[in-house]
Write a protein that holds these residues in place. Structure first.
Motif, PDB file in Angstrom:
ATOM      1  N   ALA A   1       8.518  17.274 -18.800  1.00 10.55           N
ATOM      2  CA  ALA A   1       7.156  17.053 -18.303  1.00 10.55           C
ATOM      3  C   ALA A   1       6.471  15.968 -19.125  1.00 10.55           C
ATOM      4  O   ALA A   1       6.785  15.751 -20.295  1.00 10.55           O
ATOM      5  CB  ALA A   1       6.354  18.350 -18.382  1.00 10.55           C
ATOM      6  N   THR A   2       5.503  15.290 -18.493  1.00  9.52           N
ATOM      7  CA  THR A   2       4.743  14.254 -19.175  1.00  9.52           C
ATOM      8  C   THR A   2       3.300  14.659 -19.416  1.00  9.52           C
ATOM      9  O   THR A   2       2.597  14.001 -20.172  1.00  9.52           O
ATOM     10  CB  THR A   2       4.767  12.942 -18.359  1.00  9.52           C
ATOM     11  N   THR A   3       2.836  15.731 -18.755  1.00 11.16           N
ATOM     12  CA  THR A   3       1.478  16.214 -18.963  1.00 11.16           C
ATOM     13  C   THR A   3       1.508  17.721 -19.192  1.00 11.16           C
ATOM     14  O   THR A   3       2.481  18.402 -18.855  1.00 11.16           O
ATOM     15  CB  THR A   3       0.574  15.927 -17.751  1.00 11.16           C
ATOM     16  N   ARG A   4       0.424  18.227 -19.725  1.00  6.98           N
ATOM     17  CA  ARG A   4       0.353  19.672 -19.988  1.00  6.98           C
ATOM     18  C   ARG A   4       0.333  20.466 -18.685  1.00  6.98           C
ATOM     19  O   ARG A   4       0.916  21.554 -18.612  1.00  6.98           O
ATOM     20  CB  ARG A   4      -0.895  19.977 -20.823  1.00  6.98           C
ATOM     21  N   PHE A   5      -0.348  19.938 -17.682  1.00  2.00           N
ATOM     22  CA  PHE A   5      -0.358  20.643 -16.400  1.00  2.00           C
ATOM     23  C   PHE A   5       1.046  20.729 -15.822  1.00  2.00           C
ATOM     24  O   PHE A   5       1.485  21.778 -15.340  1.00  2.00           O
ATOM     25  CB  PHE A   5      -1.290  19.942 -15.416  1.00  2.00           C
ATOM     26  N   GLN A   6       1.784  19.612 -15.834  1.00  2.00           N
ATOM     27  CA  GLN A   6       3.158  19.624 -15.337  1.00  2.00           C
ATOM     28  C   GLN A   6       3.997  20.637 -16.108  1.00  2.00           C
ATOM     29  O   GLN A   6       4.816  21.356 -15.528  1.00  2.00           O
ATOM     30  CB  GLN A   6       3.789  18.232 -15.464  1.00  2.00           C
ATOM     31  N   ALA A   7       3.799  20.700 -17.424  1.00  2.00           N
ATOM     32  CA  ALA A   7       4.545  21.652 -18.236  1.00  2.00           C
ATOM     33  C   ALA A   7       4.248  23.083 -17.804  1.00  2.00           C
ATOM     34  O   ALA A   7       5.151  23.927 -17.728  1.00  2.00           O
ATOM     35  CB  ALA A   7       4.210  21.463 -19.711  1.00  2.00           C
ATOM     36  N   GLY A   8       2.976  23.363 -17.499  1.00  2.00           N
ATOM     37  CA  GLY A   8       2.615  24.709 -17.065  1.00  2.00           C
ATOM     38  C   GLY A   8       3.248  25.069 -15.745  1.00  2.00           C
ATOM     39  O   GLY A   8       3.766  26.180 -15.567  1.00  2.00           O
TER      40      GLY A   8
ATOM     41  N   ALA B   1       0.829  -1.205   0.000  1.00  2.00           N
ATOM     42  CA  ALA B   1       0.000   0.000   0.000  1.00  2.00           C
ATOM     43  C   ALA B   1       0.868   1.261   0.000  1.00  2.00           C
ATOM     44  O   ALA B   1       0.571   2.231  -0.700  1.00  2.00           O
ATOM     45  CB  ALA B   1      -0.933  -0.008   1.206  1.00  2.00           C
ATOM     46  N   LEU B   2       1.944   1.238   0.783  1.00  2.00           N
ATOM     47  CA  LEU B   2       2.844   2.389   0.830  1.00  2.00           C
ATOM     48  C   LEU B   2       3.519   2.610  -0.520  1.00  2.00           C
ATOM     49  O   LEU B   2       3.705   3.748  -0.963  1.00  2.00           O
ATOM     50  CB  LEU B   2       3.895   2.184   1.922  1.00  2.00           C
ATOM     51  N   ALA B   3       3.899   1.511  -1.176  1.00  3.04           N
ATOM     52  CA  ALA B   3       4.492   1.628  -2.508  1.00  3.04           C
ATOM     53  C   ALA B   3       3.486   2.234  -3.480  1.00  3.04           C
ATOM     54  O   ALA B   3       3.850   3.053  -4.342  1.00  3.04           O
ATOM     55  CB  ALA B   3       4.961   0.260  -2.997  1.00  3.04           C
ATOM     56  N   GLY B   4       2.218   1.864  -3.336  1.00  2.12           N
ATOM     57  CA  GLY B   4       1.181   2.438  -4.182  1.00  2.12           C
ATOM     58  C   GLY B   4       1.007   3.928  -3.951  1.00  2.12           C
ATOM     59  O   GLY B   4       0.814   4.705  -4.900  1.00  2.12           O
ATOM     60  N   VAL B   5       1.089   4.353  -2.682  1.00  2.00           N
ATOM     61  CA  VAL B   5       1.021   5.786  -2.359  1.00  2.00           C
ATOM     62  C   VAL B   5       2.166   6.528  -3.030  1.00  2.00           C
ATOM     63  O   VAL B   5       1.982   7.602  -3.627  1.00  2.00           O
ATOM     64  CB  VAL B   5       1.054   6.004  -0.831  1.00  2.00           C
ATOM     65  N   PHE B   6       3.367   5.953  -2.942  1.00  2.00           N
ATOM     66  CA  PHE B   6       4.519   6.609  -3.579  1.00  2.00           C
ATOM     67  C   PHE B   6       4.292   6.769  -5.073  1.00  2.00           C
ATOM     68  O   PHE B   6       4.520   7.850  -5.635  1.00  2.00           O
ATOM     69  CB  PHE B   6       5.807   5.810  -3.340  1.00  2.00           C
ATOM     70  N   GLU B   7       3.852   5.704  -5.740  1.00  2.00           N
ATOM     71  CA  GLU B   7       3.697   5.762  -7.192  1.00  2.00           C
ATOM     72  C   GLU B   7       2.638   6.787  -7.594  1.00  2.00           C
ATOM     73  O   GLU B   7       2.790   7.469  -8.619  1.00  2.00           O
ATOM     74  CB  GLU B   7       3.341   4.380  -7.742  1.00  2.00           C
ATOM     75  N   THR B   8       1.589   6.915  -6.788  1.00  2.00           N
ATOM     76  CA  THR B   8       0.574   7.926  -7.079  1.00  2.00           C
ATOM     77  C   THR B   8       1.156   9.326  -6.975  1.00  2.00           C
ATOM     78  O   THR B   8       0.950  10.185  -7.850  1.00  2.00           O
ATOM     79  CB  THR B   8      -0.615   7.783  -6.111  1.00  2.00           C
ATOM     80  N   LEU B   9       1.901   9.579  -5.901  1.00  2.00           N
ATOM     81  CA  LEU B   9       2.511  10.895  -5.717  1.00  2.00           C
ATOM     82  C   LEU B   9       3.559  11.163  -6.792  1.00  2.00           C
ATOM     83  O   LEU B   9       3.708  12.301  -7.261  1.00  2.00           O
ATOM     84  CB  LEU B   9       3.138  10.980  -4.322  1.00  2.00           C
ATOM     85  N   TRP B  10       4.275  10.133  -7.190  1.00  2.00           N
ATOM     86  CA  TRP B  10       5.287  10.284  -8.247  1.00  2.00           C
ATOM     87  C   TRP B  10       4.618  10.744  -9.544  1.00  2.00           C
ATOM     88  O   TRP B  10       5.135  11.616 -10.258  1.00  2.00           O
ATOM     89  CB  TRP B  10       6.010   8.958  -8.451  1.00  2.00           C
ATOM     90  N   THR B  11       3.459  10.167  -9.852  1.00  2.00           N
ATOM     91  CA  THR B  11       2.738  10.543 -11.062  1.00  2.00           C
ATOM     92  C   THR B  11       2.288  12.002 -11.012  1.00  2.00           C
ATOM     93  O   THR B  11       2.321  12.713 -12.024  1.00  2.00           O
ATOM     94  CB  THR B  11       1.499   9.643 -11.246  1.00  2.00           C
ATOM     95  N   LEU B  12       1.900  12.481  -9.822  1.00  3.89           N
ATOM     96  CA  LEU B  12       1.419  13.855  -9.676  1.00  3.89           C
ATOM     97  C   LEU B  12       2.549  14.878  -9.646  1.00  3.89           C
ATOM     98  O   LEU B  12       2.327  16.063  -9.904  1.00  3.89           O
ATOM     99  CB  LEU B  12       0.599  13.991  -8.390  1.00  3.89           C
ATOM    100  N   GLY B  13       3.767  14.445  -9.305  1.00  2.00           N
ATOM    101  CA  GLY B  13       4.875  15.372  -9.115  1.00  2.00           C
ATOM    102  C   GLY B  13       5.339  16.028 -10.408  1.00  2.00           C
ATOM    103  O   GLY B  13       5.156  15.509 -11.505  1.00  2.00           O
ATOM    104  N   VAL B  14       5.939  17.204 -10.251  1.00  2.00           N
ATOM    105  CA  VAL B  14       6.513  17.943 -11.382  1.00  2.00           C
ATOM    106  C   VAL B  14       7.972  17.542 -11.540  1.00  2.00           C
ATOM    107  O   VAL B  14       8.765  17.701 -10.612  1.00  2.00           O
ATOM    108  CB  VAL B  14       6.416  19.469 -11.159  1.00  2.00           C
ATOM    109  N   PRO B  15       8.376  16.999 -12.697  1.00  4.47           N
ATOM    110  CA  PRO B  15       9.777  16.572 -12.882  1.00  4.47           C
ATOM    111  C   PRO B  15      10.731  17.742 -12.756  1.00  4.47           C
ATOM    112  O   PRO B  15      10.456  18.857 -13.205  1.00  4.47           O
ATOM    113  CB  PRO B  15       9.786  15.999 -14.305  1.00  4.47           C
ATOM    114  N   MET B  16      11.871  17.480 -12.136  1.00  2.00           N
ATOM    115  CA  MET B  16      12.898  18.496 -11.943  1.00  2.00           C
ATOM    116  C   MET B  16      14.105  18.183 -12.798  1.00  2.00           C
ATOM    117  O   MET B  16      14.466  17.025 -12.996  1.00  2.00           O
ATOM    118  CB  MET B  16      13.321  18.570 -10.473  1.00  2.00           C
ATOM    119  N   SER B  17      14.749  19.233 -13.287  1.00  7.65           N
ATOM    120  CA  SER B  17      15.958  19.092 -14.091  1.00  7.65           C
ATOM    121  C   SER B  17      17.134  19.658 -13.317  1.00  7.65           C
ATOM    122  O   SER B  17      16.995  20.620 -12.562  1.00  7.65           O
ATOM    123  CB  SER B  17      15.794  19.838 -15.427  1.00  7.65           C
TER     124      SER B  17
END
Length: 321
Positions: free
Chosen positions: A305-312, A237-253
């Protein structure tokens, strides 16, 4: 406010009319939008409260639109605030859950951690023993001393060189601490994959799929409630929480993009982050849809970025909007 950039909503139709046609009276907006006067008045009041439009002449009932890039930035900030509110609600649920469990006997799958030094030692051990990857939710407050941060950076550098994958979701507070931000940048340079979220509900470190360290109430003093979780349904379950948050996060360079953004690309990224379709962007800029798709793809790659929102969000963080 989130409807201001939606061309199919009343707010969006009124805002779009003011953006395209300039200053207009309410009765003129009725003609331009096809909405009844009452609907136009309601939309204008809501847009004005959100600072998306301005009443420039009360006597003449004359309105004008705020610049779209300012409105889009506000929309992004509100969306981040909405997500932060969701995670705060989740954090409260976690707190209530663990309070209810505090007096229960720990199962063989979970062991309590009573001292910060024990948590630091277990964090090192987790990384030393991992064979594939470390997944990390990194958020304040931090109780480690400077030498512990230095030791962690040395350990992570060595393990990255060994081929161990690190995926870290940082709390946005990383921007406010020069030392933390510099450390994050150095780790990204060495191969860490990093993303940022407005808020994180817990502190969590997962080594492969075998063990995890969880601090469910980070804002409490010390490591109260911290636990070592072995392979179990809870760890899954904790691994699932991480993966969900990872998907929502904004990638950093690791390195900032020093190139200037063209005015046309600035318009493209503003519109795409607002949810405007490729076809509508093409019409606005008088370009072919294929050209717009190529530009959007290039901008997503440039921003990591992988989504338009992340890009914004990423573009706003870089000061492009």
């Amino acid at each position: 406010m989130l409807d201001a950039l939606d061309p199919d909503s009343d707010h969006g139709r009124v805002y779009r009319a003011l953006t395209i046609r300039g200053r207009r009276r309410s009765d003129q907006l009725v003609r331009h939008t096809g909405l009844p006067l009452a609907a136009v008045a309601t939309a204008l009041a809501a847009l004005a409260e959100a600072d998306a439009v301005l009443l420039v002449d009360e006597k003449e009932d004359l309105w004008e639109a705020r610049p779209p890039h300012q409105v889009m930035f506000t929309v992004l900030r509100l969306e981040e605030a909405r997500r932060a509110g969701l995670w705060q609600a989740g954090e409260e649920l976690d707190r209530l859950y663990y309070l209810a469990q505090r007096d229960a006997t720990y199962s063989r799958d979970v062991e309590p951690i009573d001292h910060p030094l024990d948590l630091i030692a277990l964090t090192r051990q987790l990384q030393e023993q991992a064979a594939e990857q470390i997944r990390w939710l990194d958020r304040p407050p931090y109780y480690s001393r400077p030498r512990h941060f230095e030791a962690q950076e040395e350990l992570q550098s060595r393990r990255l060189a060994d081929g161990l994958r690190y995926r870290t979701v940082y709390h946005q507070a990383v921007y406010d601490d020069p030392d933390l931000f510099a450390g994050m940048t150095r780790m990204i340079d060495q191969g860490e994959s990093a993303r940022v979220l407005a808020d994180l509900p817990v502190k969590l470190t997962i080594g492969d799929d075998y063990r995890a360290l969880l601090v469910p109430e980070p804002d409490r003093a010390g490591v109260d409630g911290a636990m070592l979780v072995h392979a179990s349904g809870l760890l899954n379950a904790l691994a699932g929480v991480f993966e969900t948050l990872w998907t929502l996060g904004v990638p950093m360079s690791a390195t900032a993009d020093r190139e200037e953004l063209s005015e046309q690309d600035r318009i493209v990224i503003t519109l795409m982050a607002a949810g405007v379709t490729d076809e509508a962007i093409a019409r606005r800029l008088q370009l072919s849809r294929r050209t717009v798709v190529r530009r959007i793809t290039a901008l997503l790659d440039r921003l990591g970025a992988t989504t338009r929102f992340q890009a914004g969000v990423q573009a706003a963080n870089r000061g492009w909007l």
